[in-house]
Design a protein around this motif. Structure first.
Motif, mmCIF file in Angstrom:
data_model
loop_
_atom_site.group_PDB
_atom_site.id
_atom_site.type_symbol
_atom_site.label_atom_id
_atom_site.label_comp_id
_atom_site.label_asym_id
_atom_site.label_seq_id
_atom_site.Cartn_x
_atom_site.Cartn_y
_atom_site.Cartn_z
ATOM 1 N N SER A 1 4.134 5.405 -2.027
ATOM 2 C CA SER A 1 5.327 4.351 -2.979
ATOM 3 C C SER A 1 5.870 3.965 -3.987
ATOM 4 C CB SER A 1 3.588 2.908 -3.690
ATOM 5 O OG SER A 1 3.984 2.167 -4.218
ATOM 6 N N ALA B 1 0.207 7.547 4.306
ATOM 7 C CA ALA B 1 0.266 8.538 3.866
ATOM 8 C C ALA B 1 -1.440 9.346 4.204
ATOM 9 C CB ALA B 1 -0.299 7.799 2.055
ATOM 10 N N GLU B 2 -2.332 8.986 4.672
ATOM 11 C CA GLU B 2 -3.463 10.123 5.470
ATOM 12 C C GLU B 2 -3.401 11.075 5.964
ATOM 13 O OE1 GLU B 2 -7.933 9.271 6.886
ATOM 14 O OE2 GLU B 2 -6.713 7.194 6.589
ATOM 15 N N ARG C 1 2.791 -0.239 10.045
ATOM 16 C CA ARG C 1 2.025 0.359 9.967
ATOM 17 C C ARG C 1 1.866 0.733 8.394
ATOM 18 N NH1 ARG C 1 2.635 5.927 12.905
ATOM 19 N NH2 ARG C 1 0.500 6.106 11.039
ATOM 20 N N THR C 2 0.384 0.963 7.786
ATOM 21 C CA THR C 2 0.605 0.690 6.307
ATOM 22 C C THR C 2 1.179 1.752 5.240
ATOM 23 O OG1 THR C 2 -2.575 1.636 6.681
ATOM 24 C CG2 THR C 2 -1.556 -1.781 7.117
ATOM 25 N N LEU C 3 1.221 1.247 4.185
ATOM 26 C CA LEU C 3 1.597 2.393 3.426
ATOM 27 C C LEU C 3 -0.170 3.983 3.520
ATOM 28 C CD1 LEU C 3 1.928 1.000 0.304
ATOM 29 C CD2 LEU C 3 3.388 3.032 1.278
ATOM 30 N N GLY C 4 -1.524 3.143 3.271
ATOM 31 C CA GLY C 4 -2.064 4.033 3.679
ATOM 32 C C GLY C 4 -2.281 4.390 4.880
ATOM 33 N N GLU C 5 -2.373 4.013 5.873
ATOM 34 C CA GLU C 5 -2.290 5.217 7.415
ATOM 35 C C GLU C 5 -1.231 6.150 7.282
ATOM 36 O OE1 GLU C 5 -3.603 0.964 10.103
ATOM 37 O OE2 GLU C 5 -1.233 1.922 9.975
ATOM 38 N N SER D 1 -0.909 10.502 -1.482
ATOM 39 C CA SER D 1 -2.169 9.646 -1.804
ATOM 40 C C SER D 1 -0.691 7.707 -1.172
ATOM 41 C CB SER D 1 -2.042 9.564 -3.053
ATOM 42 O OG SER D 1 -0.840 9.186 -4.289
ATOM 43 N N ALA D 2 -1.410 6.815 -0.753
ATOM 44 C CA ALA D 2 -0.685 5.667 -0.673
ATOM 45 C C ALA D 2 0.228 5.457 -2.222
ATOM 46 C CB ALA D 2 -1.774 4.747 -0.237
ATOM 47 N N SER D 3 -0.323 5.666 -3.819
ATOM 48 C CA SER D 3 0.582 5.436 -4.259
ATOM 49 C C SER D 3 2.121 6.320 -4.515
ATOM 50 C CB SER D 3 -0.618 6.013 -5.885
ATOM 51 O OG SER D 3 -1.022 6.770 -5.629
#
Length: 506
Positions: A67, A56-57, A50-54, A62-64
């Motif tokens: 992070s 986080a959503e 999974r990505t940070l963005g996925e 937020s992805a930041s």
């Protein structure tokens, strides 16, 4: 890795800043820090593809922000961690585990801590970016370099001067708190309640129950490493103690001190100052269990009302040593009885080994502000007790000093290392509460005026000056640096060999 000295941590009822829960239950483990949580979270997310963005959503952030959590720069709330665990399909316990998920993650955490340390920040050097592109070999080398530098720095700092300065700073913090630390009292009280202690002196069987409540067993052995007082095996939940030839009191106290490290959430000390603070805290913790606050204060209140406070009675009521009772009196006297107090333990030749005061008495001190190792005035009660024909009796006397008049009571403690005096004193205005206030012994101390006791009387000097050549007893430890190592003077090889011999098999 080095952390900021405990001397700079704010005092919040403790000598060092608390870093863990006060009283763990039987199965509780130390809480993980933000760095470990972040690395475990990143590991689980990447393993799930999974990505940070996925992620986080899914959890509504937020992805930041995510992070920052993964990099250990923001401590997540439990609700956020629960949502992240659900989003990743993993148990919350996996994110809260204390062990890093991999060797690389462990190295990254060590490097991050090293670069955040004050000692590194003060160098003004840029931090190495820690990420997947940093080769493993470079990561290993950087961590090794930082830890070698920290070790060298610690050995350079571990001098007798450093120890005296640390001791002086510690004593100032104890004075500021009137030598009373409420959170340690609370921790002791919660433990006693957990084993349903009925009150009064704590037995050896009760100490065993305390250890069992924390998930540990007490094991007596005759082959403890010579450089240790106790050894705790945190893997197999055992506390190793010496065989109790010295008596039950010593066995109980040592066991409670070892337990104190666990209950108070101590971590490996960063420097000698933190080592000293931890030692004082576990001594306080042990005394708070041996002489529970509620019962000891009730005893002292009754004695104060009768104007008959005596350290001997406190000692006998709780079956402890005179020194332990004297220490405990200093913990409670100011906070609960409104009595300022001072305490000393000195050798027969007047050298201070331990001391505490919040009553204005002026201890001798060196240029660094340290009093340990200094010699007290010959006119003080702590030294005059050795002049008495019967050293088994307590000796009370008044001493007029430059800072006021003090009443003191002192006893002689016979040890394998010689005779010591344990002394408790109060200002003249507080003597009305103490047994022995009718003492007729009185002396006057003009120290630090050399003519008081540092210089020989004129007649003796005239007769013998230039005709005497004493051979001084030079102690080798005066020339030596403080013992190196995380725990000063402890031989790690001996400790690990000992644990290997005693570890359960199978």
């Amino acid at each position: 890795m080095n952390r900021a000295s405990s001397a700079t941590a704010p005092v919040v009822g403790r000598l060092t800043q608390p870093r863990a829960a006060t009283v763990p239950d039987e199965n509780r483990k130390p809480a993980p820090d933000a760095l470990t949580i972040g690395r475990r979270l990143r590991h689980v997310r990447q393993e799930a593809g999974r990505t940070l963005g996925e992620v986080a959503e899914v959890v509504g952030m937020s992805a930041s922000a995510l992070s920052l959590i993964e990099n250990g720069k923001r401590e997540p709330r439990l609700s956020v961690l629960t949502a992240l665990a659900d989003a990743l399909g993993t148990p919350l316990a996996d994110l809260l585990a204390t062990a890093p998920p991999s060797r690389r993650a462990a190295l990254e955490i060590r490097l991050e801590r090293a670069q955040r340390a004050d000692s590194y920040q003060q160098l003004g050097l840029p931090a190495v970016k820690i990420g997947p592109r940093l080769p493993m070999e470079a990561l290993e080398a950087l961590v090794g370099m930082h830890e070698a530098m920290a070790s060298a720095q610690a050995e350079r700092a571990a001098t007798p001067e450093h120890a005296r300065m640390a001791n002086a700073e510690l004593r100032e913090r104890m004075r500021a708190a009137d030598n009373y630390f409420g959170d340690i009292e609370e921790a002791a009280g919660e433990l006693l309640a957990a084993i349903k202690h009925p009150g009064g002196p704590i037995s050896r069987a009760a100490v065993d129950r305390l250890a069992g409540h924390l998930g540990y067993n007490l094991v007596h052995t005759s082959d403890l490493p010579g450089s240790t007082r106790t050894v705790t095996d945190m893997t197999h939940k055992r506390v190793y103690l010496p065989q109790p030839e010295a008596g039950q009191h010593d066995s109980r106290s040592l066991a409670l001190q070892a337990i104190g490290h666990l209950v108070l959430g101590h971590q490996v000390p960063a420097d000698y100052a933190e080592f000293l603070s931890q030692r004082v805290e576990i001594n306080y913790f042990a005394a708070a269990l041996l002489m529970p606050e509620r019962d000891a204060v009730a005893h002292l209140h009754d004695a104060k009302q009768a104007k008959d406070i005596a350290i001997e009675d406190l000692r006998d009521a709780f079956a402890v040593s005179y020194e332990t009772a004297a220490h405990r009196f200093t913990n409670l006297a100011t906070r609960h009885l409104d009595i300022p107090v001072h305490f000393m333990r000195i050798s027969r030749d007047g050298v201070i080994y331990k001391a505490y005061e919040n009553d204005g008495v002026s201890f001798p001190r060196d240029a660094l502000g340290a009093i340990e190792g200094q010699r007290v005035c010959r006119q003080w009660t702590a030294r005059r007790v050795f002049e008495q024909p019967d050293l088994s009796q307590a000796f009370q006397a008044y001493t007029d000093t430059r800072s006021g008049t003090y009443w003191c009571t002192a006893v002689v403690d016979r040890t394998a290392d010689g005779l010591f005096a344990v002394n408790v004193g109060v200002p003249y205005q507080s003597v009305k509460w103490m047994r022995g206030r009718e003492a007729t012994h009185r002396s006057q101390s003009r120290c630090p005026d050399p003519s008081c006791c540092a210089q020989p009387p004129a007649g003796l000097a005239q007769r013998w000056e230039g005709h005497a050549w004493p051979s001084a007893r030079a102690h080798s430890h005066l020339l030596a640096a403080m013992p190196p190592g995380v725990f000063p003077g402890v031989d790690d090889t001996e400790v690990y060999d000992f644990l290997e011999r005693h570890a359960p098999t199978g």
